[in-house]
Design an enzyme around this catalytic site. Structure first.
Site, PDB file in Angstrom:
ATOM      1  N   SER A 157      23.333  20.860  26.785  1.00  0.00           N
ATOM      2  CA  SER A 157      22.685  19.765  26.911  1.00  0.00           C
ATOM      3  C   SER A 157      22.643  19.360  28.572  1.00  0.00           C
ATOM      4  CB  SER A 157      24.061  18.600  26.660  1.00  0.00           C
ATOM      5  OG  SER A 157      23.404  17.371  26.870  1.00  0.00           O
ATOM      6  N   TYR A 167      32.669  15.524  26.150  1.00  0.00           N
ATOM      7  CA  TYR A 167      31.244  16.038  25.632  1.00  0.00           C
ATOM      8  C   TYR A 167      30.709  16.606  26.739  1.00  0.00           C
ATOM      9  CZ  TYR A 167      26.391  16.215  23.890  1.00  0.00           C
ATOM     10  OH  TYR A 167      25.313  16.861  23.594  1.00  0.00           O
TER      11      TYR A 167
END
Ligand SMILES: NC(=O)c1ccc[n+]([C@@H]2O[C@H](COP(=O)([O-])OP(=O)(O)OC[C@H]3O[C@@H](n4cnc5c(N)ncnc54)[C@H](O)[C@@H]3O)[C@@H](O)[C@H]2O)c1
Length: 255
Positions: A145, A158
């Site tokens: 990401s 995350y």
């Protein structure tokens, strides 16, 4: 004309918004596919939808469970006789919608995100690399990401887990490159898919992405990620390894 992945045996671990697009694109590029996700109904739905009898199988998968990962790798080898690639795409996003920072972070949430995203990717690497070496080499692709190198005020678990995936990717490329294994990561920005129509994103995320993207006309689509993934899994990508490649419309850039 033959597809990029003609008769390559590829596992897709984690379906859903982006993963369904990966499966569809890889099938269209001629791959022989094994699909896995925690959500068994999703898996059977995607297999039925793509509808390539004899060329695609699906199985419930917990990518954070070693026996489950070992089983999907064995299924690939037993079914198609080899393993050429794996795209590890699943994610635990348990802190994505929490408003707090590290001070407020419940440690059980941190542990669970790391268990799936960091440890789970380790388990996938541990079991696919030997099978790919036995097949003469192969390619691993991680969906990471832009958050791996972002500085956000929330979702620290995350972000940390996505940075861990990049470290693992580089390790695989360095250590197993001499044995014919390539490893790369894709760092998507905002990739719009069906789930965002059902569950809106936290306040500000969409506006921030729109403001920072260089491409203003649209957000990403699953096939933007899938197109790059197909290249990285293919022989056309055979000189690309140890890279993190952004698919984010210019949301981030590094020199
Ligand atoms: N959509 C975006 O804007 C975006 C942006 C950056 C990165 N990503 C990354 O892309 C990937 C796919 O995200 P998405 O947006 O399609 O989300 P998604 O929720 O649609 O897909 C994630 C899938 O992972 C599965 N999953 C969760 N835990 C699992 C486990 N232990 N074992 C197997 N499967 C498991 C879920 O069931 C789900 O189908 C993720 O790695 C995510 O971090 C997405």
């Amino acid at each position: 004309m033959a597809g990029l992945l003609e008769n390559k045996v590829v596992i897709v671990a984690g379906l859903g918004g982006i993963g369904n697009g990966l499966a569809r694109r890889f099938a269209d590029e001629g791959a022989l596919l094994i699909l896995g996700d925690l959500d068994a109904d999703l898996v059977s739905g995607v297999v039925a939808d793509i509808d390539r009898p004899g060329r695609i199988r699906g199985v419930p998968l917990d990518g954070a469970d070693e026996d489950s990962v070992a089983a999907i790798v064995k299924l690939a080898v037993d079914t198609f006789g080899r393993l050429d690639g794996m795209h590890v795409n699943f994610a635990n996003t348990a802190d994505a919608y929490l408003p707090g920072g590290v001070v407020e972070l419940p440690l059980e949430v941190f542990d669970d995100v790391m268990r799936v995203n960091a440890r789970g990717f380790v388990i996938c690497a541990k079991h696919t690399i030997p099978a790919m070496i036995d097949s003469g080499g192969g390619s691993i692709v991680f969906t990471a990401s832009a958050d791996a190198y972002n500085a956000a005020s929330t979702r620290v678990s995350y972000q940390m887990s996505k940075a861990a995936e990049l470290a693992l990717m580089r390790h695989i490329a360095r250590r197993y490159g001499p044995k014919g294994i390539r490893a790369n990561a894709i760092a998507p920005g905002l990739i719009w898919h069906y789930k965002f129509d059902e569950q809106p994103m936290p306040d500000g995320v969409v506006d921030q992405a729109r403001a920072r993207q260089m491409i203003k006309s649209r957000f990403g689509a699953p096939d933007d990620v899938a197109a790059l993934a197909a290249l990285l899994l293919s022989d056309d990508g055979s000189f690309i390894t140890a890279q993190t490649i952004s698919v984010d419309g210019g949301l981030t850039f590094r020199p």
